[in-house]
Design an enzyme around this catalytic site. Structure first.
Site, PDB file in Angstrom:
ATOM      1  N   ILE A 151      -3.142  -3.231 -37.504  1.00 29.09           N
ATOM      2  CA  ILE A 151      -1.862  -3.883 -37.243  1.00 29.09           C
ATOM      3  C   ILE A 151      -1.155  -4.043 -38.583  1.00 29.09           C
ATOM      4  O   ILE A 151      -1.782  -4.024 -39.638  1.00 29.09           O
ATOM      5  CB  ILE A 151      -2.006  -5.247 -36.522  1.00 29.09           C
ATOM      6  CG1 ILE A 151      -2.943  -6.193 -37.285  1.00 29.09           C
ATOM      7  CG2 ILE A 151      -2.492  -5.058 -35.100  1.00 29.09           C
ATOM      8  CD1 ILE A 151      -3.106  -7.553 -36.620  1.00 29.09           C
ATOM      9  N   ASP A 152       0.152  -4.180 -38.541  1.00 32.90           N
ATOM     10  CA  ASP A 152       0.946  -4.219 -39.765  1.00 32.90           C
ATOM     11  C   ASP A 152       0.611  -5.430 -40.628  1.00 32.90           C
ATOM     12  O   ASP A 152       0.124  -6.453 -40.134  1.00 32.90           O
ATOM     13  CB  ASP A 152       2.438  -4.243 -39.425  1.00 32.90           C
ATOM     14  CG  ASP A 152       2.898  -2.965 -38.730  1.00 32.90           C
ATOM     15  OD1 ASP A 152       2.294  -1.908 -38.983  1.00 32.90           O
ATOM     16  OD2 ASP A 152       3.848  -3.042 -37.921  1.00 32.90           O
ATOM     17  N   LYS A 153       0.929  -5.312 -41.904  1.00 34.05           N
ATOM     18  CA  LYS A 153       0.654  -6.365 -42.878  1.00 34.05           C
ATOM     19  C   LYS A 153       1.145  -7.733 -42.406  1.00 34.05           C
ATOM     20  O   LYS A 153       0.410  -8.722 -42.441  1.00 34.05           O
ATOM     21  CB  LYS A 153       1.311  -6.008 -44.212  1.00 34.05           C
ATOM     22  CG  LYS A 153       1.268  -7.117 -45.252  1.00 34.05           C
ATOM     23  CD  LYS A 153       2.047  -6.735 -46.499  1.00 34.05           C
ATOM     24  CE  LYS A 153       2.104  -7.892 -47.487  1.00 34.05           C
ATOM     25  NZ  LYS A 153       2.894  -7.558 -48.696  1.00 34.05           N
TER      26      LYS A 153
END
Length: 348
Positions: A151-153
């Site tokens: 998942i994104d930062k």
């Protein structure tokens, strides 16, 4: 032969750092400008230097910085040292482990933590933490230990990590076959018209802003992506929604919601960090700024995750509460909505 191209000396010991396939529909563009839009923190000077040193290849041939890319070109940046991301030095970073057994573990990732090393993020990632806390995690197809998905930062929430090769294979097949269950909670700009719906559309790199993904009608461009959403709560100028992923593409929810006119709240990459709905009053602008400060990232949380256990065959479902920053932002909107109930508040 084109004087901008030289053949590749296969005896040179070079390591691939970046690889891009130019999508169908890409307009003719100098390769230095093209790579600038794709590689985070890369300057045109650095790219031109790499080209001058013979480190940029197109279809296995060295090119100069004025080479113009065309659809289906395979562009690679090759350097004399291995990518730093392959040198994982374990770091004692705390992890919020929701569940663990001999086969796998579930982690509740905090916002701001990068999942795996990459350009500009060579330390402090989830992979560095996993290397410290666990020995001999299996490598995925990208040589990243334990990772089944990412998942994104600045997205918070659940990630499953495989502890054995068999678990890695089993879980990866579930994600590929779309049998895993994934629910995200998002706060989006605008009053979403329908109480529920489905967004379909192939996703690929945006042709102008390469840091974004975009929806394409042409089935030959990008990869199919399907997002199901339902409205949880309406606040007038923003809406709280639940998103169920049928596929798991890069930036899927962020790109799909923008595509239907509802970018995620405070999502800088997709324009959600601007005031997209509301009044021109100074007090309203101040309210939005306070919301941005309360939630200094895109409003997206991976709330639930379900899959079949690789060993027991049992269907397992996990759920996490919204993190404090997300809750604080929602509470601000809930209070604002109740105290500013006017006719124009419900406009899209």
């Amino acid at each position: 032969m084109n004087n901008n191209i030289e053949t590749l000396d296969l005896e040179d010991e070079l390591f691939e750092h970046f690889r891009f396939e130019v999508p169908k529909g890409q307009a003719s563009l100098r390769i230095d400008k093209y790579l600038m839009s794709l590689i985070q923190n890369a300057t045109r000077n650095k790219i031109q230097t790499a080209a001058a040193e013979g480190n940029i290849f197109v279809n296995d041939a060295i090119v100069k910085s004025n080479y113009k890319v065309k659809p289906f070109d395979v562009v690679r940046v090759m350097l004399s040292h291995p990518p730093y991301e392959n040198h994982i030095i374990p770091e004692n970073i705390p992890l919020d482990i929701v569940y663990e057994d001999d086969t796998l573990l579930l982690i509740n990732k905090l916002p701001g933590m990068v999942v795996h090393p990459g350009h500009g993020n060579y330390t402090g990632t989830l992979v560095h933490a996993l290397a410290y806390h666990f020995d001999n995690l299996p490598m995925n197809s990208s040589e990243r230990p334990g990772l089944v998905h990412r998942i994104d930062k600045d997205t918070s929430g659940l990630l499953v990590v495989a502890k054995t090769e068999a678990a890695m294979t089993h879980l990866a097949k579930q994600f590929e076959a779309k049998t895993s269950e994934r629910e995200y909670i998002a706060l989006v700009w605008g009053n979403v018209a329908d109480d529920a719906g489905t967004i379909e559309g192939n996703l690929a790199r945006h042709l102008k802003d390469r840091m974004q993904m975009a929806v394409f009608a042409d089935p030959e461009i990008g990869k199919p992506a399907i997002t199901h959403y339902k409205v949880l709560e309406r606040f007038g100028y923003v809406t709280l929604v639940s998103c169920q992923l049928e596929t798991g593409r890069t930036h899927q929810i962020r790109a799909h919601m923008k595509h239907i006119g509802h970018p995620l709240f405070n999502d800088e990459r997709y324009g959600g960090h601007l005031i997209l709905k509301g009044t021109t009053f100074t007090k309203y602008k101040q309210f939005i700024e306070n919301c941005f400060k309360a939630l200094p990232r895109q409003a997206l949380h991976a709330k639930t995750l379900g899959f079949i256990h690789p060993t027991t065959g049992e269907m397992m479902r996990f759920d996490t509460e919204l993190p404090e920053d997300f809750v604080n932002c929602i509470e601000k909107w809930r209070g604002y909505s109740k105290s500013h109930q006017t006719d124009d508040e419900s406009e899209d």
